[in-house]
Design a protein around this motif. Structure first.
Motif, PDB file in Angstrom:
ATOM      1  N   ALA A   1       0.835  -1.210   0.000  1.00  0.00           N
ATOM      2  CA  ALA A   1       0.000   0.000   0.000  1.00  0.00           C
ATOM      3  C   ALA A   1       0.866   1.256   0.000  1.00  0.00           C
ATOM      4  N   VAL A   2       1.918   1.239   0.818  1.00  0.00           N
ATOM      5  CA  VAL A   2       2.817   2.402   0.887  1.00  0.00           C
ATOM      6  C   VAL A   2       3.528   2.610  -0.449  1.00  0.00           C
ATOM      7  N   LEU A   3       4.005   1.519  -1.023  1.00  0.00           N
ATOM      8  CA  LEU A   3       4.665   1.589  -2.330  1.00  0.00           C
ATOM      9  C   LEU A   3       3.698   2.077  -3.415  1.00  0.00           C
ATOM     10  N   ALA A   4       2.460   1.606  -3.323  1.00  0.00           N
ATOM     11  CA  ALA A   4       1.483   1.862  -4.387  1.00  0.00           C
ATOM     12  C   ALA A   4       1.271   3.350  -4.646  1.00  0.00           C
ATOM     13  N   ILE A   5       1.276   4.154  -3.556  1.00  0.00           N
ATOM     14  CA  ILE A   5       1.032   5.572  -3.815  1.00  0.00           C
ATOM     15  C   ILE A   5       2.303   6.408  -3.771  1.00  0.00           C
ATOM     16  N   GLY A   6       3.447   5.727  -3.810  1.00  0.00           N
ATOM     17  CA  GLY A   6       4.681   6.466  -4.041  1.00  0.00           C
ATOM     18  C   GLY A   6       5.640   6.548  -2.874  1.00  0.00           C
ATOM     19  N   GLY A   7       5.329   5.907  -1.760  1.00  0.00           N
ATOM     20  CA  GLY A   7       6.230   5.938  -0.619  1.00  0.00           C
ATOM     21  C   GLY A   7       7.203   4.779  -0.635  1.00  0.00           C
TER      22      GLY A   7
ATOM     23  N   ILE B   1      -5.785   1.861  -4.688  1.00  0.00           N
ATOM     24  CA  ILE B   1      -4.904   2.646  -3.803  1.00  0.00           C
ATOM     25  C   ILE B   1      -3.835   3.329  -4.657  1.00  0.00           C
ATOM     26  N   GLY B   2      -3.236   2.558  -5.545  1.00  0.00           N
ATOM     27  CA  GLY B   2      -2.180   3.106  -6.400  1.00  0.00           C
ATOM     28  C   GLY B   2      -2.676   4.139  -7.396  1.00  0.00           C
ATOM     29  N   ASN B   3      -3.928   4.022  -7.784  1.00  0.00           N
ATOM     30  CA  ASN B   3      -4.479   4.937  -8.789  1.00  0.00           C
ATOM     31  C   ASN B   3      -5.241   6.114  -8.176  1.00  0.00           C
ATOM     32  N   PHE B   4      -5.238   6.204  -6.855  1.00  0.00           N
ATOM     33  CA  PHE B   4      -6.009   7.271  -6.209  1.00  0.00           C
ATOM     34  C   PHE B   4      -5.560   8.655  -6.663  1.00  0.00           C
ATOM     35  N   SER B   5      -6.512   9.520  -6.908  1.00  0.00           N
ATOM     36  CA  SER B   5      -6.195  10.936  -7.110  1.00  0.00           C
ATOM     37  C   SER B   5      -7.304  11.745  -6.458  1.00  0.00           C
ATOM     38  N   VAL B   6      -7.011  12.962  -6.093  1.00  0.00           N
ATOM     39  CA  VAL B   6      -8.014  13.769  -5.385  1.00  0.00           C
ATOM     40  C   VAL B   6      -9.251  14.026  -6.228  1.00  0.00           C
ATOM     41  N   GLN B   7      -9.113  13.974  -7.555  1.00  0.00           N
ATOM     42  CA  GLN B   7     -10.283  14.153  -8.410  1.00  0.00           C
ATOM     43  C   GLN B   7     -11.380  13.151  -8.052  1.00  0.00           C
ATOM     44  N   GLN B   8     -10.946  11.995  -7.577  1.00  0.00           N
ATOM     45  CA  GLN B   8     -11.887  10.928  -7.284  1.00  0.00           C
ATOM     46  C   GLN B   8     -12.895  11.291  -6.193  1.00  0.00           C
ATOM     47  N   ILE B   9     -12.510  12.218  -5.331  1.00  0.00           N
ATOM     48  CA  ILE B   9     -13.430  12.570  -4.234  1.00  0.00           C
ATOM     49  C   ILE B   9     -14.110  13.915  -4.488  1.00  0.00           C
ATOM     50  N   ASN B  10     -13.989  14.374  -5.737  1.00  0.00           N
ATOM     51  CA  ASN B  10     -14.654  15.611  -6.158  1.00  0.00           C
ATOM     52  C   ASN B  10     -14.386  16.763  -5.192  1.00  0.00           C
TER      53      ASN B  10
ATOM     54  N   GLU C   1      -4.142  -1.218 -15.420  1.00  0.00           N
ATOM     55  CA  GLU C   1      -5.021  -1.563 -14.312  1.00  0.00           C
ATOM     56  C   GLU C   1      -4.515  -1.072 -12.961  1.00  0.00           C
ATOM     57  N   GLY C   2      -3.261  -1.368 -12.665  1.00  0.00           N
ATOM     58  CA  GLY C   2      -2.729  -0.932 -11.382  1.00  0.00           C
ATOM     59  C   GLY C   2      -1.760  -1.938 -10.792  1.00  0.00           C
ATOM     60  N   VAL C   3      -1.210  -1.582  -9.630  1.00  0.00           N
ATOM     61  CA  VAL C   3      -0.162  -2.395  -9.038  1.00  0.00           C
ATOM     62  C   VAL C   3      -0.657  -3.727  -8.488  1.00  0.00           C
TER      63      VAL C   3
END
Lengths: 270, 270, 270
Positions: free
Chosen positions: A36-42, A253-262, C240-242
């Motif tokens: 999860a940490v790796l997925a979003i860039g950590g 998790i890896g594809n999350f972006s703030v756009q997703q929560i409008n 798709e994603g990680v």
């Protein structure tokens, strides 16, 4: 919305700085936490020997303590690493898994709270109630007792007492820094059918707080990423099953972006 | 068929009671075990420190002991938790991973059997042969020696001697309570290409026995769920590969229903 | 091409002999390592108690030592198992995870190298530089410092000094037996977004060397399988994603065949 701006800023810092999150955690969900940490860039690192945790945390951006499968070695390391992190102003996030279920867990969590200054404490309702001294029964490590009744007061007062952000996760998540209280209604019931979603949320909070931005926003963003990913995973998975859901969850998790929560319609201050 | 009725009843009790399955297990497949138990409606908890296992097992519905990566800490905990479970009439399931491969494993399994009254013992043919004192060579933790030759006698006599259900899993699974002997022919060869399918089977047995229904039916149902899920996963996966198979397997565990095995044509008493 | 012939031969021996790979490794990626070894036809076994590792390694075809989450128990076992393997001519593969990040890791890796004769040492650039005494900074357990500058010299001289194959993995992998140096350009950047790909590579090397073929070819094949699988997984996954990538990666490891790398265009001697 200001909150969305803060979240975007934290995400950008994660991508650019790649914070190193030192975990002293359980062996059940540790792989999920790392991914999860790796997925979003950590960058995750796990180290739990008392002889190395002070050095390891010194090069980290944040420290996650998780009591899921605690033992002599990890308990000693919780304290050593936590104290060291405090001297270096490195954020410490505690996930008191199963506190209240056994005396060892209750006493260990108490000891951590007494000896280490926390940045964020995240647990389910029964865990947080237990730490607060409110009567509650912990059954194993999961809790379905996510009623909001009393949650606001517990989060806020415990936050004031411990001087840290307190996050109670459940159907509605409650996050307080002692002054403000936020409610988050992202998430999906399928998240409870997969092990490690609570632990991963804590690790994501650790990552977000590793940017050294304001802790309550880090705590909220970690929870929002997991909740929004849980929703997205359900949309992508629907009727396949829990195995596929878990895969889609990590994708999301890896594809999350703030756009997703409008505009943050599922987050409100109260 | 009465068997199918029993299975359906156990599954209903799992959904309604959500049995808590306390595991003292290895760190290789522990995440899979937790997810398998969650998938069909149970609640897994892992705790292996001697100072907490007696308390933890006291709030559990069953106890799973798995010797996959045993050490000083877990060996002591096996005994403490096992004895405590006995005093509280909590079912104890033993998976003697790798018994016979090393003296430590052999002696530990012997000690557990001497000091703890088991409800179900599940292993592959070479592990069960080893415990029975039948000459057999264990090579690591896996066995392809799943011949039925002698299996019936070993299962039945060991079951009588230990006073517990004995389940030998392989291409054909053999389950005995000392009196009856059942054969189960669910499963797929792909199950052997994924780690943890044996451990997960044991955890599912632990979950089924956590309902406090008749142990032999709990043991059989755990094996049937894994076997039928293995078949379903293959149908859904076919040529993709072992990674996809594993995901479909967890889907199929979570989606299992007794309808899937029809009238139990692949299960027979012998 | 002779190299391809060697690889094909090793793969055939894996299928026919099913080498048993004894791991003393970390609890973060251990499940992935077990599944990777199983996927291409080997048999993994994990055992880390000092009282059993000598016996376990004695029945194994190779030994993998990985310092990812080292502690008192595993450090003692590294040495005992390593020495035993040496007396039995069983190949020993070392993955010095995080060496240089803490004194404990650095001293432990030094001790292993001093007391155990290695067959293959595999690490990222900063880990190998650290062992070589070249100034380098290890940050946690991952490294993006995969520049080839100096890599050739380090691999070759360290290989000569230790009398073992040295493999430096990164964007370009460098493998040397002290005389020859090979470069491998298989792989995909997505591999860095999934935890355990380095550990799995080491386990695959362990499996390949378990055939007792020439170690440098075993080391190269392990790296090639992971790299080619990383490429294939990306082709099958794309956007798709990680989470999905990780599943496709395990599929691709299990489905690897030498045909996939054609005439070895991405592998060259230099």
């Amino acid at each position: 919305m200001n909150l969305i701006h803060n979240f975007a800023h934290i995400l950008e810092k994660i991508k650019s700085d790649k914070p190193l999150v030192h975990h002293i955690t359980n062996y059940v969900t540790v792989n999920d936490c790392a991914n999860a940490v790796l997925a979003i860039g950590g960058a995750p690192v796990m180290a739990d020997d008392p002889r190395e945790v002070e050095e390891m945390v010194s090069i980290a951006s944040s420290l996650v303590l998780n009591t899921g499968t605690l033992n002599n070695r990890t308990i000693e390391s919780f304290i050593l690493a936590g104290k060291k992190a405090n001297t270096l102003d490195i954020p410490v996030i505690l996930d008191p898994v199963g506190v209240g279920a056994t005396t060892l867990r209750t006493e260990t969590v108490k000891r951590i709270i007494d000896e280490v200054k926390l940045t964020v404490l995240r647990g389910n309702m029964s865990e947080i109630m237990n730490i607060n001294g409110t009567k509650a029964i912990t059954r194993g490590v999961d809790s379905t007792d996510d009623t909001m009744a009393g949650g606001r007061e517990v989060a806020q007062s415990l936050s004031k007492r411990l001087g840290c952000v307190v996050a109670i996760t459940g159907a509605t998540d409650i996050v307080s820094d002692g002054t403000k209280v936020y409610y988050i209604q992202h998430g999906h019931e399928m998240l409870a059918r997969v092990t490690g979603t609570g632990c991963m949320t804590t690790s994501l909070i650790g990552l977000c707080c590793g940017t050294k931005e304001i802790p309550i926003y880090g705590a909220m963003l970690g929870i929002v990423v997991m909740g929004a990913a849980g929703e997205r995973a359900y949309e992508e998975n629907v009727d396949e099953g829990v195995g596929s859901y878990r895969v889609k969850l990590m994708d999301a998790i890896g594809n999350f972006s703030v756009q997703q929560i409008n505009e943050g319609e599922k987050i409100y201050e109260g």
